[in-house]
Design a protein around this motif. Structure first.
Motif, PDB file in Angstrom:
ATOM      1  N   GLN A 108      40.465  46.313  35.403  1.00  0.00           N
ATOM      2  CA  GLN A 108      40.928  46.527  36.642  1.00  0.00           C
ATOM      3  C   GLN A 108      42.243  46.015  37.073  1.00  0.00           C
ATOM      4  N   ALA A 109      43.425  46.927  37.198  1.00  0.00           N
ATOM      5  CA  ALA A 109      44.739  46.458  37.543  1.00  0.00           C
ATOM      6  C   ALA A 109      45.061  46.920  39.190  1.00  0.00           C
ATOM      7  N   THR A 110      45.234  45.579  39.927  1.00  0.00           N
ATOM      8  CA  THR A 110      45.441  45.840  41.249  1.00  0.00           C
ATOM      9  C   THR A 110      46.519  45.073  41.996  1.00  0.00           C
ATOM     10  N   TYR A 111      46.779  45.279  43.251  1.00  0.00           N
ATOM     11  CA  TYR A 111      47.862  44.208  43.807  1.00  0.00           C
ATOM     12  C   TYR A 111      47.191  44.194  45.115  1.00  0.00           C
ATOM     13  N   GLU A 112      47.494  43.373  45.954  1.00  0.00           N
ATOM     14  CA  GLU A 112      47.176  42.994  47.207  1.00  0.00           C
ATOM     15  C   GLU A 112      48.076  43.423  48.246  1.00  0.00           C
ATOM     16  N   ASP A 113      47.744  44.421  49.258  1.00  0.00           N
ATOM     17  CA  ASP A 113      48.448  44.714  50.300  1.00  0.00           C
ATOM     18  C   ASP A 113      48.736  43.846  51.300  1.00  0.00           C
ATOM     19  N   ALA A 114      49.440  44.194  52.572  1.00  0.00           N
ATOM     20  CA  ALA A 114      49.776  43.362  53.465  1.00  0.00           C
ATOM     21  C   ALA A 114      48.337  42.939  54.373  1.00  0.00           C
ATOM     22  N   THR A 115      47.322  43.838  54.306  1.00  0.00           N
ATOM     23  CA  THR A 115      45.925  43.306  55.041  1.00  0.00           C
ATOM     24  C   THR A 115      45.199  42.519  54.125  1.00  0.00           C
ATOM     25  N   GLY A 116      45.569  42.482  52.842  1.00  0.00           N
ATOM     26  CA  GLY A 116      44.475  41.406  52.066  1.00  0.00           C
ATOM     27  C   GLY A 116      43.644  42.364  51.134  1.00  0.00           C
ATOM     28  N   GLY A 117      43.513  43.619  51.278  1.00  0.00           N
ATOM     29  CA  GLY A 117      43.069  44.580  50.655  1.00  0.00           C
ATOM     30  C   GLY A 117      43.407  44.722  48.997  1.00  0.00           C
ATOM     31  N   LEU A 118      42.603  45.062  48.084  1.00  0.00           N
ATOM     32  CA  LEU A 118      43.162  45.492  46.645  1.00  0.00           C
ATOM     33  C   LEU A 118      43.240  46.812  46.279  1.00  0.00           C
ATOM     34  N   ILE A 119      44.250  47.108  45.896  1.00  0.00           N
ATOM     35  CA  ILE A 119      44.619  48.579  45.629  1.00  0.00           C
ATOM     36  C   ILE A 119      44.841  48.826  44.152  1.00  0.00           C
ATOM     37  N   THR A 120      44.087  49.557  43.621  1.00  0.00           N
ATOM     38  CA  THR A 120      44.165  49.875  42.175  1.00  0.00           C
ATOM     39  C   THR A 120      45.259  50.953  41.828  1.00  0.00           C
ATOM     40  N   PRO A 137      54.242  41.274  45.741  1.00  0.00           N
ATOM     41  CA  PRO A 137      54.153  39.991  44.955  1.00  0.00           C
ATOM     42  C   PRO A 137      52.801  39.584  44.270  1.00  0.00           C
ATOM     43  N   ARG A 138      51.750  39.960  45.311  1.00  0.00           N
ATOM     44  CA  ARG A 138      50.399  39.507  44.901  1.00  0.00           C
ATOM     45  C   ARG A 138      49.719  40.386  43.934  1.00  0.00           C
ATOM     46  N   PHE A 139      49.277  39.882  42.854  1.00  0.00           N
ATOM     47  CA  PHE A 139      48.728  40.621  41.720  1.00  0.00           C
ATOM     48  C   PHE A 139      47.170  40.231  41.542  1.00  0.00           C
ATOM     49  N   HIS A 140      46.295  41.199  40.957  1.00  0.00           N
ATOM     50  CA  HIS A 140      44.726  40.851  40.827  1.00  0.00           C
ATOM     51  C   HIS A 140      44.287  41.579  39.563  1.00  0.00           C
ATOM     52  N   ILE A 141      43.923  41.125  38.625  1.00  0.00           N
ATOM     53  CA  ILE A 141      43.402  41.993  37.502  1.00  0.00           C
ATOM     54  C   ILE A 141      42.106  41.230  37.169  1.00  0.00           C
ATOM     55  N   GLU A 142      41.029  42.015  36.559  1.00  0.00           N
ATOM     56  CA  GLU A 142      39.843  41.758  36.271  1.00  0.00           C
ATOM     57  C   GLU A 142      39.241  42.388  35.120  1.00  0.00           C
ATOM     58  N   TYR A 143      38.781  41.903  34.181  1.00  0.00           N
ATOM     59  CA  TYR A 143      37.913  42.401  33.016  1.00  0.00           C
ATOM     60  C   TYR A 143      36.642  41.675  32.324  1.00  0.00           C
ATOM     61  N   TYR A 144      35.946  42.512  31.521  1.00  0.00           N
ATOM     62  CA  TYR A 144      34.915  41.777  31.023  1.00  0.00           C
ATOM     63  C   TYR A 144      35.150  41.862  29.379  1.00  0.00           C
ATOM     64  N   VAL A 145      34.591  40.668  28.899  1.00  0.00           N
ATOM     65  CA  VAL A 145      34.609  40.423  27.369  1.00  0.00           C
ATOM     66  C   VAL A 145      33.101  40.172  26.942  1.00  0.00           C
ATOM     67  N   ASP A 146      32.644  40.430  25.848  1.00  0.00           N
ATOM     68  CA  ASP A 146      31.422  40.458  25.580  1.00  0.00           C
ATOM     69  C   ASP A 146      31.101  39.013  24.991  1.00  0.00           C
ATOM     70  N   ARG A 147      29.857  38.462  25.124  1.00  0.00           N
ATOM     71  CA  ARG A 147      29.589  37.165  24.731  1.00  0.00           C
ATOM     72  C   ARG A 147      28.923  37.071  23.379  1.00  0.00           C
ATOM     73  N   ALA A 148      29.298  36.241  22.573  1.00  0.00           N
ATOM     74  CA  ALA A 148      28.638  36.246  21.170  1.00  0.00           C
ATOM     75  C   ALA A 148      27.343  36.020  21.312  1.00  0.00           C
ATOM     76  N   PRO A 149      26.440  36.838  20.429  1.00  0.00           N
ATOM     77  CA  PRO A 149      24.953  36.555  20.452  1.00  0.00           C
ATOM     78  C   PRO A 149      24.592  35.355  20.163  1.00  0.00           C
ATOM     79  N   SER A 150      23.511  34.654  20.851  1.00  0.00           N
ATOM     80  CA  SER A 150      22.899  33.295  20.590  1.00  0.00           C
ATOM     81  C   SER A 150      21.573  33.239  21.371  1.00  0.00           C
ATOM     82  N   GLY A 151      20.959  32.017  20.947  1.00  0.00           N
ATOM     83  CA  GLY A 151      19.838  31.849  21.588  1.00  0.00           C
ATOM     84  C   GLY A 151      20.017  31.133  22.980  1.00  0.00           C
TER      85      GLY A 151
END
Length: 333
Positions: A108-120, A137-151
């Motif tokens: 997800q790639a977004t920016y923060e508008d004047a009201t504080g909302g995140l716009i994709t 000027p305000r940016f916000h990105i997020e993503y997932y990465v897989d976790r290595a299998p373990s016990g």
């Protein structure tokens, strides 16, 4: 007048005139500074042309940024959230690029508008970097990465690469629900419990250069595969915890039922009062036998008139006698 004919031999060009010093037959040398002067003029022209382009694309810097690492939060992998503020020296929108792992997913790639909302925003991966246009000027990105299998003993390594020079970076690692023996490298500077009841470990970095990397390691023990979001721990009861919000939600649940109960009690009370009033009224008035008229009240019998006698002979007179039936004398009195 004679005219001289010049005959040009085919294939032969006339010789170019040679520079000669006045008064001598020697050839004059050519100036050696002419090529250097021409080269200098070309360099100056190129510098003047490049100057406006440099002014239009100033170097971007990040004044403050936050990196959040949440393992097994709402996904079996690691949720990475990177947000911050770019310097406002240049005009926006600006094209920005953030390095991300090759196995990143659900980006997800977004920016923060004047009201504080995140716009994709629309994005693309260019040379291993998440690239998109940033309108503010305000940016916000997020993503997932897989976790290595373990016990039960689990380890996660994440390498952060500064996309631009960063003045202040705060790194926050969330300890999964029901995890024990949690450790963070680099060593956390602060550990606290969030309003959601989960434990957070924090450290800071300052004055990171563009491209500088920070390796972060998370280790913990967890005996189940449940996620933190649907099975959050019991919320904290500290004054800053969402106890007020919870009580407000409980009041919103039982308040309609309480109002309905009060209304029903008032209604039943009114009906009972009316019935009691009716019973008292009926008890005050004597009941009449059904289907019969009210009994007649007979007047008391008249008292018998006093006995009358004839004043002449003393015989008894009846009430309607006007003359004595014995002597015929008129009745008196």
């Amino acid at each position: 007048m004679d005219t001289a004919l010049r005959i040009r031999t085919p294939g032969l060009a006339p010789e170019r005139s040679k520079l000669r010093r006045p008064g001598t037959g020697a050839e004059a040398p050519r100036p050696t500074w002419a090529p250097a002067l021409l080269t200098l003029a070309l360099l100056i022209a190129l510098a003047l042309l490049a100057a406006p382009v440099t002014a239009q694309t100033p170097t971007l810097n990040i004044t403050e940024a936050s990196l959040r690492l949440w393992p097994e939060y709402d996904d079996p992998g690691l949720l990475v959230i990177f947000s911050g503020t770019l310097t406002e020296t240049g005009a926006f929108p600006q094209q920005v690029a953030f390095p991300i792992p090759a196995n990143a997913r659900n980006i997800q790639a977004t920016y923060e508008d004047a009201t504080g909302g995140l716009i994709t925003q629309a994005w693309q991966i260019v040379d291993g970097k998440l690239t998109y246009n940033l309108p503010a000027p305000r940016f916000h990105i997020e993503y997932y990465v897989d976790r290595a299998p373990s016990g039960n003993e689990r380890a996660i390594t994440h390498v952060f690469e500064a996309p631009y020079a960063v003045q202040t970076l705060r790194v926050t690692a969330q300890q999964p629900a029901r995890a024990t023996g949690f450790s963070l490298m680099p060593q956390p500077e602060q550990t606290l419990q969030g309003e959601d009841g989960l434990i957070y470990h924090l450290f800071n970095r300052v004055n990171l250069a563009a491209g500088e990397k920070v390796e972060i390691q998370l280790r913990y023990t967890k005996t189940d595969s449940g996620l933190s979001k649907p099975q959050l721990a019991i919320p904290s009861t500290t004054p800053n915890a969402p106890a007020t919000a919870s009580s407000g939600a409980g009041a919103a649940d039982w308040l309609p039922w309480a109002l309905m109960g009060v209304g029903a009690a008032v209604l039943f009370g009114a009906v009972g009062y009316w019935l009691l009033t009716q019973r008292r009224t009926q008890a005050a008035a004597p009941a009449r036998p059904a289907g019969r008229s009210a009994p007649r009240v007979q007047a008391p019998p008249a008292k018998p008139a006093a006995a009358a006698f004839c004043t002449q002979c003393g015989a008894a007179l009846r009430p309607d006698d006007r003359f004595c039936s014995q002597c015929g004398a008129p009745r008196r009195g």
